[in-house]
Every structure is written in C-alpha cells, then in structure tokens.
Scaffold this motif. Structure first.
Motif, PDB file in Angstrom:
ATOM      1  N   ASN A  90     -87.852 -59.510   3.898  1.00  9.08           N
ATOM      2  CA  ASN A  90     -88.946 -59.233   4.823  1.00  9.08           C
ATOM      3  C   ASN A  90     -89.969 -60.354   4.857  1.00  9.08           C
ATOM      4  OD1 ASN A  90     -90.844 -58.784   2.664  1.00  9.08           O
ATOM      5  ND2 ASN A  90     -89.997 -56.719   2.417  1.00  9.08           N
ATOM      6  N   GLY A  91     -90.904 -60.223   5.786  1.00  7.18           N
ATOM      7  CA  GLY A  91     -91.911 -61.244   6.010  1.00  7.18           C
ATOM      8  C   GLY A  91     -92.886 -61.420   4.871  1.00  7.18           C
ATOM      9  N   ALA A  92     -92.904 -60.488   3.935  1.00  5.21           N
ATOM     10  CA  ALA A  92     -93.764 -60.615   2.758  1.00  5.21           C
ATOM     11  C   ALA A  92     -93.081 -61.417   1.652  1.00  5.21           C
ATOM     12  CB  ALA A  92     -94.130 -59.223   2.241  1.00  5.21           C
ATOM     13  N   GLY A  93     -91.880 -61.936   1.944  1.00  8.90           N
ATOM     14  CA  GLY A  93     -91.152 -62.717   0.960  1.00  8.90           C
ATOM     15  C   GLY A  93     -90.434 -61.877  -0.079  1.00  8.90           C
ATOM     16  N   GLN A  94     -90.214 -60.612   0.224  1.00 11.01           N
ATOM     17  CA  GLN A  94     -89.569 -59.704  -0.719  1.00 11.01           C
ATOM     18  C   GLN A  94     -88.077 -59.578  -0.418  1.00 11.01           C
ATOM     19  OE1 GLN A  94     -92.034 -56.301   0.244  1.00 11.01           O
ATOM     20  NE2 GLN A  94     -93.244 -56.563  -1.628  1.00 11.01           N
ATOM     21  N   LEU A  95     -87.312 -59.397  -1.481  1.00  9.86           N
ATOM     22  CA  LEU A  95     -85.883 -59.138  -1.389  1.00  9.86           C
ATOM     23  C   LEU A  95     -85.640 -57.747  -1.985  1.00  9.86           C
ATOM     24  CD1 LEU A  95     -83.073 -60.342  -0.664  1.00  9.86           C
ATOM     25  CD2 LEU A  95     -82.907 -61.072  -3.051  1.00  9.86           C
ATOM     26  N   LYS A  96     -85.115 -56.825  -1.162  1.00 16.30           N
ATOM     27  CA  LYS A  96     -84.938 -55.453  -1.613  1.00 16.30           C
ATOM     28  C   LYS A  96     -83.497 -55.018  -1.408  1.00 16.30           C
ATOM     29  CE  LYS A  96     -89.638 -53.939  -0.342  1.00 16.30           C
ATOM     30  NZ  LYS A  96     -90.416 -52.951   0.461  1.00 16.30           N
ATOM     31  N   LEU A  97     -83.034 -54.127  -2.268  1.00 16.48           N
ATOM     32  CA  LEU A  97     -81.723 -53.516  -2.121  1.00 16.48           C
ATOM     33  C   LEU A  97     -81.915 -52.045  -1.878  1.00 16.48           C
ATOM     34  CD1 LEU A  97     -78.650 -53.779  -2.196  1.00 16.48           C
ATOM     35  CD2 LEU A  97     -78.753 -53.300  -4.664  1.00 16.48           C
ATOM     36  N   HIS A  98     -81.398 -51.548  -0.762  1.00 19.94           N
ATOM     37  CA  HIS A  98     -81.485 -50.129  -0.428  1.00 19.94           C
ATOM     38  C   HIS A  98     -80.144 -49.475  -0.738  1.00 19.94           C
ATOM     39  CE1 HIS A  98     -85.301 -50.560   1.898  1.00 19.94           C
ATOM     40  NE2 HIS A  98     -84.820 -51.780   2.121  1.00 19.94           N
ATOM     41  N   ALA A  99     -80.174 -48.439  -1.560  1.00 19.31           N
ATOM     42  CA  ALA A  99     -78.927 -47.727  -1.886  1.00 19.31           C
ATOM     43  C   ALA A  99     -78.314 -47.093  -0.649  1.00 19.31           C
ATOM     44  CB  ALA A  99     -79.193 -46.671  -2.954  1.00 19.31           C
ATOM     45  N   LEU A 100     -79.185 -46.663   0.300  1.00 13.94           N
ATOM     46  CA  LEU A 100     -78.720 -46.093   1.552  1.00 13.94           C
ATOM     47  C   LEU A 100     -79.774 -46.368   2.618  1.00 13.94           C
ATOM     48  CD1 LEU A 100     -76.231 -44.444   2.439  1.00 13.94           C
ATOM     49  CD2 LEU A 100     -77.636 -42.394   2.283  1.00 13.94           C
ATOM     50  N   LYS A 101     -79.419 -47.156   3.604  1.00 13.20           N
ATOM     51  CA  LYS A 101     -80.335 -47.505   4.690  1.00 13.20           C
ATOM     52  C   LYS A 101     -79.849 -46.880   5.979  1.00 13.20           C
ATOM     53  CE  LYS A 101     -83.478 -49.746   7.122  1.00 13.20           C
ATOM     54  NZ  LYS A 101     -83.441 -48.817   8.270  1.00 13.20           N
TER      55      LYS A 101
END
Length: 285
Positions: A273-284
C-alpha cells in the motif's frame, strides 16, 4: 451458435437490451441520483477525485456490460465480428447514458475522464475477442463492508455512501476492490497448467471520506477535519478462478459460471500500500 442470421432473435435481443438498459437506469436513478438536486447540463474535471476509484468502476462496468452483451448476441446468428462490436458498443453506450444523468446532477457533471474509462472498459473486451476469441484478461470486483467505529466517521459514511447494502456496495470506495484477473494457461499457452487457474492484481483504497480530502462541513456548518487519516492506495496480488474454464455440458451451469466470473473469489492475498506497508491477508475478498 446458429450458422445464419435469425431476424426474430435479433429483434428480440434488441428489445430485451433496450428494456434492460432502461430498467438499470431507473434503478440507478432511484438509489444514486434522486436525493441530489438537479441543474442544467455541465461538465467537470473529476480525475483527481477518490484516488481514481470511480474511474476503475467505470472501466469495470463498461467491460462487464460489453462482455455479457456480446455473450447474449451469440444467440442471434450474426457474424462473429458483428456480435463483438454490438456487444462492446452496447456496454459503452450504456455507460455513456449514465453520463447524461451525471451531467444534470448538481452533485456531479459530464466527465471526459469517465467517458475515457468507459471506452477503455469496452475496448478491453473488444480487443481480446478480436485477437483471441476469448477473454484472457478479465475484470472482476469484490466488496467487503467497512464498519466505521468513530461516530463522526459513521455519520459521514451514511451521508456519503448511504445505509442500504446496495448503496454501500456501489458507493463506498473504501470497501471495494477492482481486479485484473489473468488466465495463466491461456497466456503462457501451457497445457499442463490447470485451465481454470488465474492470478489477479487488485486495486483498492482506504481512508477516503471525501472526493479530494478528509475535511468537510455538515448540514449545520460544523467543520470536521480528519486530514490526519491517510488516504491510501492498496495493491493486491492473489490467486483466482476462471469458472468458464471448468468443463461442463449443462447450459444452466455455464450461465452460472459466467455470472460467477464477475466476482473475485475469496483467497489469500499479498498487499502493498501507499503507506509503504507489506501485508499478507489469509483471506481477501
């Protein structure tokens, strides 16, 4: 598909399409436009609004109507290229009529950015059908309701996005994700890959409480400043399913699979995302 043109079917499809478009516009007018004041025809430059989520919506909608209009016109017996062009131009025309509703609403206006997005959506369908006779890149949609815990933000969301599920699904950009879903087997011409397996790139946003910023006045001229909430772009990568690639001889199931292909299936997803975060969603979804 029939080998010859069937005039009765052509007229039936033309009348049915006109009725469907009219009905859809009446629904849009009821749920989107009727509570807003009207004015004479005018234009606006709204390309910078809502972090372009509204433009993604126009591309998706034009693509969707073009794609399914083309599928319906297969029944007519018209030559393949005519089916493609009629389907594509029908989708573009439907979205363009919506622009006339916008053009007479004080809340919006005729937008050339919207018209460009409409043309792009129809063009994505037309181009692929002419080149490959299939949709190797499909546009899909998903929506997850957002629960606004802050009372002020909850009131703002109700004012901007409505209360009904249909309204929230159409209007709340914070809840929406638009996907470009690519069929791996078709793109790589790899016969050993599952034909139904897709990979999808999604675009969404969060923290949007106004078209261009998070400051607003309510009906009593009280100013609210929520500029501390970051307006963030989100990009997702996720596996997906092309239901139309699942073999079946049942016509009803084929139609169901076509409908299901409008929506991105829930699956694990990686987000940047634009905040520079890397996230993993178990279910999107």
């Amino acid at each position: 598909m029939p080998d010859t043109v069937m005039p009765a079917r052509v007229w039936t499809l033309a009348a049915g399409s006109a009725a469907a478009y009219t009905g859809s516009l009446l629904v849009l007018n009821k749920y989107w436009y009727k509570d807003y004041p009207k004015r004479s025809l005018h234009t606006i430059n709204d390309f910078g609004e809502w972090l372009q989520m509204d433009k993604f919506g126009h591309v998706y909608s034009a693509y969707l109507f073009s794609k399914y209009s083309r599928e319906i016109w297969r029944w007519s017996g018209l030559p393949r290229k005519q089916q493609i062009w009629i389907g594509g131009l029908s989708g573009f025309a439907f979205q363009s009529v919506i622009e006339f509703l916008d053009a007479h609403s004080a809340q919006w206006g005729w937008s050339w950015g919207d018209m460009g997005a409409n043309a792009l959506g129809a063009g994505i369908m037309i181009g692929q059908e002419l080149a490959w006779n299939e949709q190797r890149f499909q546009l899909k949609f998903s929506s997850t309701p957002v629960h606004y815990r802050d009372p002020v933000l909850r009131a703002r969301a109700i004012d901007q996005f409505g209360t009904r599920l249909v309204e929230r699904t159409l209007k709340d950009y914070n809840s929406q994700t638009y996907w470009l879903s690519m069929n791996i087997s078709s793109l790589l011409q790899e016969k050993n890959m599952p034909r139904w397996l897709n990979v999808a790139v999604g675009y969404g946003v969060e923290g949007l409480y106004g078209a261009r910023g998070n400051n607003w006045e309510d009906g009593e001229d009280v100013l609210y400043s929520y500029s501390h909430i970051r307006r963030t772009r989100r990009v997702f990568l996720s596996p997906d399913v092309d239901f139309t690639k699942i073999p079946t001889r049942h016509k009803g199931v084929k139609i169901l699979f076509q409908v299901l292909n409008m929506i991105k299936v829930p699956a694990p997803a990686l987000e940047v995302n634009g905040a520079g975060q890397l996230k993993l969603h178990a279910l999107k979804f």
